[in-house]
Design an enzyme around this catalytic site. Structure first.
Site, PDB file in Angstrom:
ATOM      1  N   HIS A   1      11.920 -15.050  -9.683  1.00  0.00           N
ATOM      2  CA  HIS A   1      11.937 -15.625 -11.112  1.00  0.00           C
ATOM      3  C   HIS A   1      12.740 -14.711 -12.170  1.00  0.00           C
ATOM      4  O   HIS A   1      13.125 -15.034 -12.981  1.00  0.00           O
ATOM      5  CB  HIS A   1      10.718 -16.137 -11.438  1.00  0.00           C
ATOM      6  CG  HIS A   1       9.937 -17.044 -10.678  1.00  0.00           C
ATOM      7  ND1 HIS A   1       8.632 -17.106  -9.866  1.00  0.00           N
ATOM      8  CD2 HIS A   1      10.519 -18.420 -10.557  1.00  0.00           C
ATOM      9  CE1 HIS A   1       8.329 -18.222  -9.516  1.00  0.00           C
ATOM     10  NE2 HIS A   1       9.424 -19.014  -9.872  1.00  0.00           N
TER      11      HIS A   1
ATOM     12  N   LYS B   1       0.823 -30.762  -8.574  1.00  0.00           N
ATOM     13  CA  LYS B   1       1.021 -29.843  -7.544  1.00  0.00           C
ATOM     14  C   LYS B   1      -0.090 -28.913  -6.952  1.00  0.00           C
ATOM     15  O   LYS B   1      -0.008 -27.962  -6.125  1.00  0.00           O
ATOM     16  CB  LYS B   1       2.193 -28.904  -7.893  1.00  0.00           C
ATOM     17  CG  LYS B   1       3.741 -29.450  -7.847  1.00  0.00           C
ATOM     18  CD  LYS B   1       4.675 -28.146  -8.226  1.00  0.00           C
ATOM     19  CE  LYS B   1       5.994 -28.478  -7.369  1.00  0.00           C
ATOM     20  NZ  LYS B   1       6.925 -27.395  -7.566  1.00  0.00           N
TER      21      LYS B   1
ATOM     22  N   ARG C   1      18.170 -20.657  -4.234  1.00  0.00           N
ATOM     23  CA  ARG C   1      17.930 -19.316  -3.389  1.00  0.00           C
ATOM     24  C   ARG C   1      18.870 -20.015  -2.150  1.00  0.00           C
ATOM     25  O   ARG C   1      19.792 -19.114  -1.801  1.00  0.00           O
ATOM     26  CB  ARG C   1      16.396 -19.643  -2.809  1.00  0.00           C
ATOM     27  CG  ARG C   1      15.619 -18.835  -3.982  1.00  0.00           C
ATOM     28  CD  ARG C   1      14.074 -19.183  -3.492  1.00  0.00           C
ATOM     29  NE  ARG C   1      13.756 -20.546  -3.960  1.00  0.00           N
ATOM     30  CZ  ARG C   1      12.651 -21.147  -4.222  1.00  0.00           C
ATOM     31  NH1 ARG C   1      11.737 -20.497  -4.407  1.00  0.00           N
ATOM     32  NH2 ARG C   1      12.619 -22.240  -4.666  1.00  0.00           N
TER      33      ARG C   1
ATOM     34  N   SER D   1       6.766 -18.381  -4.239  1.00  0.00           N
ATOM     35  CA  SER D   1       5.609 -18.353  -4.825  1.00  0.00           C
ATOM     36  C   SER D   1       4.728 -18.721  -3.740  1.00  0.00           C
ATOM     37  O   SER D   1       3.583 -18.194  -3.593  1.00  0.00           O
ATOM     38  CB  SER D   1       5.079 -18.969  -6.059  1.00  0.00           C
ATOM     39  OG  SER D   1       6.113 -18.704  -6.965  1.00  0.00           O
TER      40      SER D   1
HETATM   41  P1  ADP Z   1       9.346 -25.422  -9.295  1.00  0.00           P
HETATM   42  O1  ADP Z   1       8.128 -26.201  -9.062  1.00  0.00           O
HETATM   43  O2  ADP Z   1       9.932 -26.215 -10.792  1.00  0.00           O
HETATM   44  O3  ADP Z   1      10.470 -25.575  -8.412  1.00  0.00           O
HETATM   45  P2  ADP Z   1       9.176 -22.881  -9.197  1.00  0.00           P
HETATM   46  O4  ADP Z   1       8.226 -21.851 -10.087  1.00  0.00           O
HETATM   47  O5  ADP Z   1       8.845 -22.954  -7.784  1.00  0.00           O
HETATM   48  O6  ADP Z   1       9.094 -24.218  -9.901  1.00  0.00           O
HETATM   49  O7  ADP Z   1      10.842 -22.254  -9.447  1.00  0.00           O
HETATM   50  C1  ADP Z   1      11.225 -22.680 -10.628  1.00  0.00           C
HETATM   51  C2  ADP Z   1      12.797 -22.121 -10.651  1.00  0.00           C
HETATM   52  O8  ADP Z   1      12.852 -20.692 -10.156  1.00  0.00           O
HETATM   53  C3  ADP Z   1      13.482 -22.937  -9.452  1.00  0.00           C
HETATM   54  O9  ADP Z   1      14.796 -23.093 -10.269  1.00  0.00           O
HETATM   55  C4  ADP Z   1      13.352 -22.210  -8.520  1.00  0.00           C
HETATM   56  O10 ADP Z   1      14.638 -22.297  -7.610  1.00  0.00           O
HETATM   57  C5  ADP Z   1      13.768 -20.589  -9.202  1.00  0.00           C
HETATM   58  N1  ADP Z   1      13.336 -19.877  -8.001  1.00  0.00           N
HETATM   59  C6  ADP Z   1      11.902 -19.489  -7.690  1.00  0.00           C
HETATM   60  N2  ADP Z   1      11.752 -18.539  -6.736  1.00  0.00           N
HETATM   61  C7  ADP Z   1      13.317 -17.850  -6.859  1.00  0.00           C
HETATM   62  C8  ADP Z   1      13.832 -16.907  -6.190  1.00  0.00           C
HETATM   63  N3  ADP Z   1      13.292 -16.289  -5.288  1.00  0.00           N
HETATM   64  N4  ADP Z   1      15.174 -16.639  -6.301  1.00  0.00           N
HETATM   65  C9  ADP Z   1      15.822 -17.506  -7.118  1.00  0.00           C
HETATM   66  N5  ADP Z   1      15.428 -18.618  -7.914  1.00  0.00           N
HETATM   67  C10 ADP Z   1      14.031 -18.928  -7.555  1.00  0.00           C
END
Ligand code: ADP
Length: 162
Positions: A17, A41, A90, A128
């Site tokens: 993030h 979620k 990703r 995460s």
């Molecule tokens: P959501 O439930 O909306 O997917 P997340 O917290 O899992 O929420 O992810 C929020 C954003 O951050 C998404 O666009 C996700 O693709 C991006 N994201 C999460 N981890 C990574 C990572 N390791 N590299 C790039 N983008 C990431």
């Protein structure tokens, strides 16, 4: 002034993030990190703690606001007078879901664009969910998440185990 919104669950914030946050900051004057309550979620960390951990991880950055939000991303973007939504991509596995969300958001609000940013390859496998699983089994997670997040995860799963 260019304003962008990076929405997500951030349960908890990881270096992946943060990589996207740093890249977004090069594209705008101000970035809102919008942390969704996402009760459906069933996040591990309550919304207040997800916001706190994201604030701690970004405390040295001045042109950023971390906020909780509930409801439609496009409404939040409009309310902030922002220009676009940032999402991280990703691997190709993210693409289907992200395309669907971007198209729905475009239908709801044709003027709001979605920008996809690609992280450093070091973080392209980082989620995460994977971090929480590693923490449950006591693996060293320090290289994947900020120190406060690593400590909080250790505390949380220690408490659960006792
Ligand atoms: P959501 O439930 O909306 O997917 P997340 O917290 O899992 O929420 O992810 C929020 C954003 O951050 C998404 O666009 C996700 O693709 C991006 N994201 C999460 N981890 C990574 C990572 N390791 N590299 C790039 N983008 C990431």
């Amino acid at each position: 002034m260019k304003t962008l919104v990076f929405p997500g669950t951030f349960d908890p914030i990881t270096h992946g993030h943060l990589d996207i946050i740093m890249r977004s900051l090069h594209l705008c004057d101000h970035l809102y990190v919008a942390i969704a309550k996402s009760s459906r979620k069933q996040p591990v960390f309550p919304i207040e703690e997800r916001v706190e951990l994201a604030c701690l991880a970004t405390e040295k950055i001045s042109n950023i606001t971390i906020e909780a939000f509930d409801g439609l991303v496009v409404s939040y973007v409009e309310q902030k007078g922002a220009h676009a939504v940032i999402r991280g991509l990703r691997a190709s596995s993210d693409f289907e879901y992200e395309l669907q969300m971007a198209m729905i958001n475009r239908k709801l609000h044709p003027d709001i664009e979605t920008l996809f940013l690609i992280p450093n390859e070091e973080y392209s496998y980082l989620t995460s969910t994977a971090i929480k699983e590693l923490a449950i089994f006591g693996a060293d997670i320090k290289r994947f998440v900020p120190t406060d997040v690593a400590n909080r995860l250790v505390e949380r799963y220690k408490k659960k185990a006792s």
